[in-house]
Design an enzyme around this catalytic site. Structure first.
Site, mmCIF file in Angstrom:
data_model
loop_
_atom_site.group_PDB
_atom_site.id
_atom_site.type_symbol
_atom_site.label_atom_id
_atom_site.label_comp_id
_atom_site.label_asym_id
_atom_site.label_seq_id
_atom_site.Cartn_x
_atom_site.Cartn_y
_atom_site.Cartn_z
ATOM 1 N N THR A 107 0.805 -1.228 0.000
ATOM 2 C CA THR A 107 0.000 0.000 0.000
ATOM 3 C C THR A 107 0.840 1.282 0.000
ATOM 4 O OG1 THR A 107 -0.135 -0.225 2.390
ATOM 5 C CG2 THR A 107 -1.981 -1.109 1.113
ATOM 6 N N ASP A 197 12.727 -4.135 -0.345
ATOM 7 C CA ASP A 197 11.920 -3.853 0.840
ATOM 8 C C ASP A 197 12.226 -4.972 1.828
ATOM 9 O OD1 ASP A 197 10.072 -3.653 2.861
ATOM 10 O OD2 ASP A 197 8.419 -3.060 1.559
ATOM 11 N N LYS A 240 9.030 -4.078 12.263
ATOM 12 C CA LYS A 240 8.664 -5.491 12.113
ATOM 13 C C LYS A 240 9.839 -6.347 12.572
ATOM 14 C CE LYS A 240 5.609 -3.364 9.266
ATOM 15 N NZ LYS A 240 5.547 -1.901 9.130
HETATM 16 C C1 P61 Z 1 1.734 -3.772 8.407
HETATM 17 F F1 P61 Z 1 -2.359 -1.748 6.771
HETATM 18 N N1 P61 Z 1 3.436 -2.624 7.243
HETATM 19 O O1 P61 Z 1 2.047 -4.789 7.750
HETATM 20 P P1 P61 Z 1 5.855 1.688 7.944
HETATM 21 N N2 P61 Z 1 6.786 -2.346 3.557
HETATM 22 C C2 P61 Z 1 6.173 -3.413 4.106
HETATM 23 C C3 P61 Z 1 5.350 -3.233 5.196
HETATM 24 O O2 P61 Z 1 4.749 -4.282 5.738
HETATM 25 C C4 P61 Z 1 5.157 -1.924 5.742
HETATM 26 C C5 P61 Z 1 5.839 -0.841 5.120
HETATM 27 C C6 P61 Z 1 6.631 -1.083 4.042
HETATM 28 C C7 P61 Z 1 2.469 -2.537 8.148
HETATM 29 C C8 P61 Z 1 1.959 -1.239 8.735
HETATM 30 C C9 P61 Z 1 0.906 -0.756 7.809
HETATM 31 O O3 P61 Z 1 -1.512 -0.755 4.469
HETATM 32 C C10 P61 Z 1 -0.769 -0.602 5.595
HETATM 33 O O4 P61 Z 1 6.922 1.574 8.982
HETATM 34 C C11 P61 Z 1 6.385 -4.749 3.518
HETATM 35 O O5 P61 Z 1 4.514 1.225 8.398
HETATM 36 O O6 P61 Z 1 5.809 3.059 7.357
HETATM 37 C C12 P61 Z 1 4.271 -1.689 6.802
HETATM 38 O O7 P61 Z 1 6.344 0.706 6.808
HETATM 39 C C13 P61 Z 1 5.670 0.552 5.603
HETATM 40 C C14 P61 Z 1 -0.346 -1.316 7.850
HETATM 41 C C15 P61 Z 1 1.269 -0.053 6.682
HETATM 42 C C16 P61 Z 1 -1.179 -1.209 6.763
HETATM 43 C C17 P61 Z 1 0.409 0.060 5.576
HETATM 44 O O8 P61 Z 1 0.865 -3.769 9.294
#
Ligand code: P61
Length: 440
Positions: A107, A197, A240
């Site tokens: 996203t 990523d 993460k």
């Molecule tokens: C998550 F619903 N993930 O999985 P930031 N790349 C990847 C991620 O999984 C990610 C980011 C970049 C989240 C939080 C979140 O649509 C959503 O530190 C593979 O969150 O800025 C984040 O990293 C972005 C939840 C983000 C969402 C966007 O839950």
């Protein structure tokens, strides 16, 4: 704990969007594994060593050293979280009209690519879009798809390949080292960079260890390093794998790109030696990176996800197979087949699970996919999923049992689940704040 009546009020108040619930109204929180993991005693000790100097903090140099040691990237720019790094890399590398191929969209990543004028094109293998395919590396890139894209648009229009390890939207599915090597070879031929990523790179490394020939006796640490060595730079949400509540970075091997990035970061995040983070946050991240590549830690972490997944498989609940690294993904198209995709089946199912037990999950389907930037139509993704995401080092197997029981209960009564209509739709990343009402 709350009563069903209290949860009924809470979910209506939240517009049937689990992002809009208050955490006090949640029992087991499987919304995300982002920033929700428990820091270790060592990380907390590191927090006490925060060097809160504006410039040149000791903690920055510890973080830089950890990234160089475990990931091997040369230059780093800290950012407040992953999307801060995505913003910077997109602004630096993407020109209007460019094509950014990637192994399934994420996203925030896609949005930053689009805001920079690029168009994301999915080049993941077809199996990734099929919840029941048991392909061991559903995160793999289809190299033929990529090559024909290069032939159509020309390498000059492709600033980099956006390559994720542990592909989130596919269900936390890994990419193999063999595939990354093939991708490296192909991109070298055309002079195209790979930006990794690496948000969940250690979980991906665990699957390589377990599934890829020749890696069973290799350490997670060495596999992680090998993956990174095949790419030119990385964006990281350290919330993460790296076990912190806040933090991220952009890593690059090219000096001139680094210089541009370290200049841009001062506009959007902060000076290039803190990037929006406190010194103590950078220290916790440096220690978290070290802990994240420990073989025993990663086995326990992915093992807990498998524990929940196997319970659901035993109960014949439709989930994405094979079980992924950071969560279990329910297949809402199979769970509530009586709902059309435009009635937001996964959104509705997530609300229903909350109502049943106070377990909070996340929609990963049509709402998350958003609209096509050129036509403004909804995307209708093949995968219409509810994600049960497991934070690291937080819950016990007993919590997993409660979750499995609740999902089974909802499954038993699935025919009664009604669809939703969207009554408020924000322009960007709509899933975070959209509101819904139940269709009568
Ligand atoms: C998550 F619903 N993930 O999985 P930031 N790349 C990847 C991620 O999984 C990610 C980011 C970049 C989240 C939080 C979140 O649509 C959503 O530190 C593979 O969150 O800025 C984040 O990293 C972005 C939840 C983000 C969402 C966007 O839950």
């Amino acid at each position: 704990m709350t009563t069903r009546e209290e949860r009924q009020k809470a979910i209506i108040h939240a517009g049937y969007n689990t992002f809009l619930l208050r955490s006090r109204d949640v029992y087991v929180d499987l919304l995300t594994d982002s920033g929700t993991s428990a820091m270790s005693d060592r990380q907390w000790s590191g927090m006490m060593l925060g060097d809160e100097s504006y410039a040149g903090s000791e903690n920055f140099y510890h973080l830089e050293a950890a990234i160089q040691k475990y990931y091997g990237y040369r230059y780093i720019v800290p950012t407040h979280q992953g999307r801060g790094a995505e913003n910077i890399i997109s602004k630096i590398m993407i020109k209007p009209g460019d094509i950014v191929p990637g192994n399934m969209y994420f996203t925030t990543t896609r949005l930053h690519q689009e805001l920079a004028g690029g168009t994301f094109v999915d080049i993941i293998i077809d199996e990734a879009h099929d919840s029941q395919s048991e392909h061991p590396f559903k995160g793999n890139v289809n190299l033929e798809k990529l090559e024909s894209l290069i032939k159509v648009y020309g390498a000059k229009k492709i600033p980099y390949i956006s390559l994720a390890t542990s592909v989130n939207m596919a269900g936390g599915q890994p990419i193999s080292l063999e595939n990354i090597r093939g991708l490296r070879k192909l991109t070298h031929q055309y002079g195209i960079k790979i930006i990794h990523d690496m948000t969940r790179v250690a979980e991906n490394a665990y699957f390589i260890k377990m599934r890829e020939t020749g890696y069973r006796n290799k350490s997670i640490r060495s596999i992680v390093k090998e993956i990174c060595s095949l790419t030119d730079g990385a964006t990281m949400s350290a919330k993460k794998d790296a076990l912190v509540n806040i933090g991220g970075f952009l890593a690059l091997n090219d000096k001139s790109l680094y210089e541009e990035a370290s200049n841009l970061v001062v506009i959007y995040e902060g000076l290039h030696t803190y990037g929006g983070l406190a010194g103590r946050d950078m220290e916790a991240m440096a220690i978290g990176i070290t802990e994240s590549v420990d073989d025993n830690h990663i086995r326990a972490r992915v093992g807990q996800v498998e524990y929940l997944g196997n319970k659901l498989l035993d109960a014949k609940i439709p989930i994405v197979k094979p079980i992924g690294g950071h969560g279990i993904f329910l297949d809402a198209k199979k769970f509530v087949p009586h709902l059309k995709q435009i009635q937001f089946p996964a959104q509705s199912l997530a609300a229903e699970i909350y109502l049943d037990s106070g377990v909070r999950t996340m929609e990963r389907g049509i709402v998350s996919a958003g609209r096509n930037k050129d036509t403004d139509d909804h995307y209708y993704p093949e995968l219409e999923l509810v994600r049960l995401t497991i934070p690291r080092r937080v819950y016990t197997q007993a919590h997993m049992d409660v979750v499995a029981e609740s999902v089974q209960e909802v499954f038993t009564n699935r025919k009664k689940i009604k669809g939703l209509k969207m009554v408020y739709e924000p322009k960007y990343l709509r899933f975070f704040q959209a509101r819904f009402q139940k269709i009568k």
